[in-house]
Scaffold this motif. Sequence first.
Motif, short mmCIF file in Angstrom:
data_model
loop_
_atom_site.label_atom_id
_atom_site.label_comp_id
_atom_site.label_asym_id
_atom_site.label_seq_id
_atom_site.Cartn_x
_atom_site.Cartn_y
_atom_site.Cartn_z
N LYS A 1 -0.02 37.42 12.74
CA LYS A 1 0.11 35.97 12.56
C LYS A 1 -0.23 35.56 11.13
O LYS A 1 0.38 34.66 10.57
N ILE A 2 -1.23 36.24 10.54
CA ILE A 2 -1.63 35.92 9.16
C ILE A 2 -0.48 36.18 8.18
O ILE A 2 -0.19 35.37 7.30
N PHE A 3 0.19 37.32 8.36
CA PHE A 3 1.24 37.70 7.41
C PHE A 3 2.61 37.15 7.76
O PHE A 3 3.54 37.27 6.97
N SER A 4 2.73 36.55 8.97
CA SER A 4 4.04 35.98 9.32
C SER A 4 4.34 34.73 8.50
O SER A 4 5.48 34.47 8.11
N GLY A 5 3.28 33.92 8.25
CA GLY A 5 3.44 32.70 7.45
C GLY A 5 4.14 31.57 8.17
O GLY A 5 4.36 30.50 7.59
N ASN A 6 4.47 31.76 9.44
CA ASN A 6 5.19 30.71 10.18
C ASN A 6 4.21 29.80 10.92
O ASN A 6 4.32 29.61 12.13
N ALA B 1 -9.98 34.39 12.77
CA ALA B 1 -11.07 34.58 13.74
C ALA B 1 -10.80 35.81 14.60
O ALA B 1 -11.72 36.58 14.92
N SER B 2 -9.55 36.05 14.97
CA SER B 2 -9.20 37.21 15.80
C SER B 2 -9.53 38.52 15.10
O SER B 2 -10.05 39.46 15.72
N VAL B 3 -9.26 38.59 13.80
CA VAL B 3 -9.55 39.82 13.04
C VAL B 3 -11.05 40.07 12.97
O VAL B 3 -11.51 41.21 13.13
N VAL B 4 -11.83 39.01 12.74
CA VAL B 4 -13.29 39.16 12.67
C VAL B 4 -13.84 39.61 14.02
O VAL B 4 -14.69 40.52 14.10
N ILE B 5 -13.34 39.02 15.10
CA ILE B 5 -13.77 39.39 16.45
C ILE B 5 -13.43 40.84 16.74
O ILE B 5 -14.21 41.57 17.37
N GLY C 1 -5.00 20.85 12.01
CA GLY C 1 -3.96 21.12 11.03
C GLY C 1 -4.16 22.41 10.25
O GLY C 1 -3.52 22.63 9.21
N TYR C 2 -5.06 23.31 10.74
CA TYR C 2 -5.31 24.59 10.07
C TYR C 2 -5.11 25.76 11.05
O TYR C 2 -6.06 26.43 11.46
N PRO C 3 -3.88 26.04 11.43
CA PRO C 3 -3.61 27.09 12.41
C PRO C 3 -4.00 28.50 11.94
O PRO C 3 -4.15 29.41 12.76
N ILE C 4 -4.16 28.69 10.63
CA ILE C 4 -4.52 30.00 10.09
C ILE C 4 -5.90 30.47 10.56
O ILE C 4 -6.20 31.66 10.57
#
Length: 302
Positions: free
Chosen positions: A112-117, A193-197, A185-188
Amino acid sequence: MEQTNQMKDSLSDKRIAMRVSVISIIINVVLSLFKLLAGIFAQSGAMISDAIHSASDVFSTFIVMIGVNISNKKSDTQHQYGHERFECVASIILAVILAITGIGIGISGIEKIFSGNYEELQIPGVLALVAAVMSIIVKEWMYWFTRAAAKKINSGALMADAWHHRSDALSSVGAFIGIFGARLGYPILDPIASVVICLFIEKASYDIFKDAIDKMIDKSCDTKTISDIKQIIAEQEGVEAIDEVRTRLFGAKIYVDVEISADGSKSLNETHNIAQNVHDEIENKIPMVKHCMVHVNPTLVK
């Protein structure tokens, strides 16, 4: 008498593990359904994923129940030292499941981070936030509840299941941050958070796996327990010296091999009684000790 007490302790430990496991299954089923419905109605993919994570806990708890049941079986002709190591097998399976769960969460976050969508992500409803908060509270409580029982009966499998609850709580924290961030407004924030978890979960799975492997390969027990054993031996009448103390973990139990010195001029019955006292005191005062073997060396007569 000694064998009867060990059987009673084993049955008591098994009852505690089964009670905790049944409670875990009931709560996880109810919580998973609630989170799934909340995710669907609030249009939250993060909450639906979190619901699936909670459902996986039911599977892991069944593994705990199977492992505890087998490990508490009586010794038989083919397994004369008991079945305690089956609990280690259950712990290893749970550690692998936990690691795979964490990797899945991490990969999803990175993608999701690298998708940019980010603009394509739906804004979830308030119900998803409520579900996330409830999940964090319930799963954190389940972690401490299961952890306390695991410590009480020294169960590696139950401790692994406790960490599975903690991983679910962390997953819900990530879902909450993602949902809240998306509404602001900050979906990133969700994938970060998923990566840290993921990193927290992988650390927990490594610790569980290492502990189980240590118990499978006869690692010696901790220095405090060894020190306690030596103190007990030194206090017994007739013991002139402690020549050697060796310990090995066997599942949740400990085997102890002791060599002591006693007066060589004493009769066989007298030295046997000294060894028997050492044996009984160690097994009575340290419940984790399943069996203690005592060898007596005669001191040289001057």
